[in-house]
Design a protein around this motif. Structure first.
Motif, PDB file in Angstrom:
ATOM      1  N   ALA A  20       0.797  -1.218   0.000  1.00 33.55           N
ATOM      2  CA  ALA A  20       0.000   0.000   0.000  1.00 33.55           C
ATOM      3  C   ALA A  20       0.832   1.273   0.000  1.00 33.55           C
ATOM      4  O   ALA A  20       0.294   2.354  -0.141  1.00 33.55           O
ATOM      5  CB  ALA A  20      -0.944  -0.005   1.202  1.00 33.55           C
ATOM      6  N   ALA A  21       2.135   1.155   0.115  1.00 33.44           N
ATOM      7  CA  ALA A  21       2.991   2.331   0.242  1.00 33.44           C
ATOM      8  C   ALA A  21       3.499   2.836  -1.112  1.00 33.44           C
ATOM      9  O   ALA A  21       4.641   3.199  -1.246  1.00 33.44           O
ATOM     10  CB  ALA A  21       4.160   2.008   1.156  1.00 33.44           C
ATOM     11  N   ALA A  22       2.640   2.879  -2.135  1.00 35.73           N
ATOM     12  CA  ALA A  22       3.064   3.397  -3.438  1.00 35.73           C
ATOM     13  C   ALA A  22       3.379   4.885  -3.313  1.00 35.73           C
ATOM     14  O   ALA A  22       2.669   5.625  -2.646  1.00 35.73           O
ATOM     15  CB  ALA A  22       1.977   3.175  -4.479  1.00 35.73           C
ATOM     16  N   LYS A  23       4.444   5.302  -3.945  1.00 34.91           N
ATOM     17  CA  LYS A  23       4.865   6.704  -3.893  1.00 34.91           C
ATOM     18  C   LYS A  23       4.678   7.333  -5.266  1.00 34.91           C
ATOM     19  O   LYS A  23       5.426   7.061  -6.184  1.00 34.91           O
ATOM     20  CB  LYS A  23       6.336   6.793  -3.490  1.00 34.91           C
ATOM     21  N   CYS A  24       3.674   8.154  -5.395  1.00 29.73           N
ATOM     22  CA  CYS A  24       3.436   8.881  -6.633  1.00 29.73           C
ATOM     23  C   CYS A  24       3.917  10.314  -6.470  1.00 29.73           C
ATOM     24  O   CYS A  24       3.789  10.891  -5.392  1.00 29.73           O
ATOM     25  CB  CYS A  24       1.946   8.887  -6.973  1.00 29.73           C
ATOM     26  N   GLU A  25       4.427  10.850  -7.552  1.00 34.98           N
ATOM     27  CA  GLU A  25       4.892  12.238  -7.536  1.00 34.98           C
ATOM     28  C   GLU A  25       3.719  13.171  -7.286  1.00 34.98           C
ATOM     29  O   GLU A  25       2.615  12.965  -7.802  1.00 34.98           O
ATOM     30  CB  GLU A  25       5.538  12.559  -8.879  1.00 34.98           C
ATOM     31  N   GLN A  26       3.943  14.194  -6.511  1.00 37.00           N
ATOM     32  CA  GLN A  26       2.896  15.171  -6.222  1.00 37.00           C
ATOM     33  C   GLN A  26       2.809  16.176  -7.363  1.00 37.00           C
ATOM     34  O   GLN A  26       3.815  16.741  -7.787  1.00 37.00           O
ATOM     35  CB  GLN A  26       3.203  15.898  -4.913  1.00 37.00           C
ATOM     36  N   PHE A  52     -12.171   2.276  -7.874  1.00 34.97           N
ATOM     37  CA  PHE A  52     -11.210   3.253  -8.377  1.00 34.97           C
ATOM     38  C   PHE A  52     -11.237   4.425  -7.412  1.00 34.97           C
ATOM     39  O   PHE A  52     -12.313   4.937  -7.087  1.00 34.97           O
ATOM     40  CB  PHE A  52     -11.606   3.713  -9.783  1.00 34.97           C
ATOM     41  N   LYS A  53     -10.065   4.827  -6.931  1.00 32.28           N
ATOM     42  CA  LYS A  53     -10.030   5.917  -5.960  1.00 32.28           C
ATOM     43  C   LYS A  53      -8.732   6.687  -6.047  1.00 32.28           C
ATOM     44  O   LYS A  53      -7.786   6.271  -6.713  1.00 32.28           O
ATOM     45  CB  LYS A  53     -10.220   5.379  -4.544  1.00 32.28           C
ATOM     46  N   VAL A  54      -8.719   7.813  -5.366  1.00 35.66           N
ATOM     47  CA  VAL A  54      -7.494   8.594  -5.213  1.00 35.66           C
ATOM     48  C   VAL A  54      -6.855   8.146  -3.906  1.00 35.66           C
ATOM     49  O   VAL A  54      -7.508   8.109  -2.863  1.00 35.66           O
ATOM     50  CB  VAL A  54      -7.792  10.110  -5.167  1.00 35.66           C
ATOM     51  N   ASP A  55      -5.584   7.766  -3.975  1.00 38.74           N
ATOM     52  CA  ASP A  55      -4.835   7.356  -2.788  1.00 38.74           C
ATOM     53  C   ASP A  55      -3.609   8.256  -2.694  1.00 38.74           C
ATOM     54  O   ASP A  55      -2.627   8.039  -3.406  1.00 38.74           O
ATOM     55  CB  ASP A  55      -4.444   5.889  -2.884  1.00 38.74           C
ATOM     56  N   GLY A  56      -3.687   9.284  -1.876  1.00 38.03           N
ATOM     57  CA  GLY A  56      -2.587  10.243  -1.784  1.00 38.03           C
ATOM     58  C   GLY A  56      -2.454  10.989  -3.094  1.00 38.03           C
ATOM     59  O   GLY A  56      -3.367  11.693  -3.521  1.00 38.03           O
ATOM     60  N   ASN A  57      -1.337  10.796  -3.771  1.00 35.45           N
ATOM     61  CA  ASN A  57      -1.077  11.432  -5.063  1.00 35.45           C
ATOM     62  C   ASN A  57      -1.229  10.455  -6.220  1.00 35.45           C
ATOM     63  O   ASN A  57      -0.761  10.727  -7.319  1.00 35.45           O
ATOM     64  CB  ASN A  57       0.341  12.024  -5.069  1.00 35.45           C
ATOM     65  N   CYS A  58      -1.870   9.330  -5.979  1.00 35.25           N
ATOM     66  CA  CYS A  58      -2.038   8.288  -6.996  1.00 35.25           C
ATOM     67  C   CYS A  58      -3.503   8.054  -7.310  1.00 35.25           C
ATOM     68  O   CYS A  58      -4.368   8.245  -6.458  1.00 35.25           O
ATOM     69  CB  CYS A  58      -1.502   6.941  -6.490  1.00 35.25           C
ATOM     70  N   TYR A  59      -3.757   7.591  -8.527  1.00 32.44           N
ATOM     71  CA  TYR A  59      -5.028   6.951  -8.831  1.00 32.44           C
ATOM     72  C   TYR A  59      -4.810   5.470  -8.537  1.00 32.44           C
ATOM     73  O   TYR A  59      -3.754   4.922  -8.856  1.00 32.44           O
ATOM     74  CB  TYR A  59      -5.409   7.123 -10.299  1.00 32.44           C
ATOM     75  N   THR A  77      -0.992  10.498 -11.543  1.00 32.31           N
ATOM     76  CA  THR A  77      -2.203  11.240 -11.872  1.00 32.31           C
ATOM     77  C   THR A  77      -2.058  12.177 -13.072  1.00 32.31           C
ATOM     78  O   THR A  77      -3.055  12.655 -13.603  1.00 32.31           O
ATOM     79  CB  THR A  77      -2.677  12.070 -10.664  1.00 32.31           C
ATOM     80  N   VAL A  78      -0.834  12.434 -13.525  1.00 31.75           N
ATOM     81  CA  VAL A  78      -0.613  13.317 -14.668  1.00 31.75           C
ATOM     82  C   VAL A  78      -0.236  12.517 -15.917  1.00 31.75           C
ATOM     83  O   VAL A  78      -0.843  12.679 -16.973  1.00 31.75           O
ATOM     84  CB  VAL A  78       0.468  14.384 -14.363  1.00 31.75           C
ATOM     85  N   SER A  79       0.719  11.614 -15.787  1.00 36.63           N
ATOM     86  CA  SER A  79       1.163  10.838 -16.950  1.00 36.63           C
ATOM     87  C   SER A  79       0.277   9.621 -17.202  1.00 36.63           C
ATOM     88  O   SER A  79       0.222   9.117 -18.322  1.00 36.63           O
ATOM     89  CB  SER A  79       2.608  10.361 -16.757  1.00 36.63           C
ATOM     90  N   GLY A  80      -0.400   9.130 -16.166  1.00 36.96           N
ATOM     91  CA  GLY A  80      -1.210   7.920 -16.296  1.00 36.96           C
ATOM     92  C   GLY A  80      -0.395   6.645 -16.309  1.00 36.96           C
ATOM     93  O   GLY A  80      -0.938   5.553 -16.489  1.00 36.96           O
ATOM     94  N   LYS A  81       0.898   6.759 -16.072  1.00 38.38           N
ATOM     95  CA  LYS A  81       1.761   5.574 -16.075  1.00 38.38           C
ATOM     96  C   LYS A  81       1.643   4.823 -14.751  1.00 38.38           C
ATOM     97  O   LYS A  81       1.544   5.449 -13.687  1.00 38.38           O
ATOM     98  CB  LYS A  81       3.220   5.973 -16.304  1.00 38.38           C
ATOM     99  N   PRO A  82       1.670   3.491 -14.817  1.00 39.98           N
ATOM    100  CA  PRO A  82       1.632   2.701 -13.578  1.00 39.98           C
ATOM    101  C   PRO A  82       2.879   2.973 -12.726  1.00 39.98           C
ATOM    102  O   PRO A  82       3.985   3.058 -13.243  1.00 39.98           O
ATOM    103  CB  PRO A  82       1.646   1.251 -14.051  1.00 39.98           C
ATOM    104  N   VAL A  83       2.663   3.149 -11.435  1.00 44.41           N
ATOM    105  CA  VAL A  83       3.752   3.387 -10.495  1.00 44.41           C
ATOM    106  C   VAL A  83       4.068   2.087  -9.762  1.00 44.41           C
ATOM    107  O   VAL A  83       5.221   1.781  -9.490  1.00 44.41           O
ATOM    108  CB  VAL A  83       3.360   4.498  -9.492  1.00 44.41           C
ATOM    109  N   LYS A  84       3.028   1.329  -9.472  1.00 47.39           N
ATOM    110  CA  LYS A  84       3.184   0.076  -8.749  1.00 47.39           C
ATOM    111  C   LYS A  84       1.992  -0.803  -9.091  1.00 47.39           C
ATOM    112  O   LYS A  84       0.872  -0.311  -9.209  1.00 47.39           O
ATOM    113  CB  LYS A  84       3.230   0.360  -7.247  1.00 47.39           C
ATOM    114  N   SER A  85       2.244  -2.111  -9.271  1.00 51.72           N
ATOM    115  CA  SER A  85       1.122  -2.984  -9.599  1.00 51.72           C
ATOM    116  C   SER A  85       1.315  -4.374  -8.997  1.00 51.72           C
ATOM    117  O   SER A  85       2.421  -4.804  -8.759  1.00 51.72           O
ATOM    118  CB  SER A  85       0.953  -3.097 -11.120  1.00 51.72           C
ATOM    119  N   GLU A  86       0.176  -5.014  -8.783  1.00 50.66           N
ATOM    120  CA  GLU A  86       0.156  -6.391  -8.313  1.00 50.66           C
ATOM    121  C   GLU A  86      -0.899  -7.122  -9.119  1.00 50.66           C
ATOM    122  O   GLU A  86      -2.046  -6.672  -9.206  1.00 50.66           O
ATOM    123  CB  GLU A  86      -0.189  -6.427  -6.821  1.00 50.66           C
ATOM    124  N   ILE A  87      -0.514  -8.223  -9.729  1.00 55.56           N
ATOM    125  CA  ILE A  87      -1.432  -9.037 -10.525  1.00 55.56           C
ATOM    126  C   ILE A  87      -1.487 -10.417  -9.902  1.00 55.56           C
ATOM    127  O   ILE A  87      -0.462 -11.051  -9.658  1.00 55.56           O
ATOM    128  CB  ILE A  87      -0.967  -9.118 -11.984  1.00 55.56           C
TER     129      ILE A  87
END
Length: 89
Positions: A20-26, A52-59, A77-87
């Motif tokens: 749960a500790a994903a770090k997205c750029e602010q 689907f939710k906002v978690d800190g600075n991440c979608y 939230t700006v580039s839409g690129k995945p920061v962290k994922s679990e499948i």
């Protein structure tokens, strides 16, 4: 035996917390991709959105990918690129 069970229990509890500790750029909110637009893009890519939710600075997406596998993905939230994922299978 008790020590093994306790260790397994601690690992099971700690794993989701660590993920749960994903770090997205602010970014300033006015630069964010609109939530509705981003969700629509994900659906077009084949994702089934359960939550689907906002978690800190991440979608954050909970759902299934186009292969039907459960996913939890954090996006910038700006580039839409995945920061962290679990499948999961």
């Amino acid at each position: 035996m008790k020590k093994l069970v306790l260790t397994a229990l601690i690992a099971a509890v700690a794993a989701p917390a660590a993920f749960a500790a994903a770090k997205c750029e602010q970014h300033p909110k006015e630069q964010w991709i609109k939530e509705a637009d981003f969700k629509q893009k994900l659906v077009k890519e084949g994702y089934q959105i359960k939550k689907f939710k906002v978690d800190g600075n991440c979608y954050e997406l909970y759902g299934k990918n186009k292969d039907g596998k459960k996913v939890e993905i954090y996006y910038d939230t700006v580039s839409g690129k995945p920061v962290k994922s679990e499948i999961q299978d």
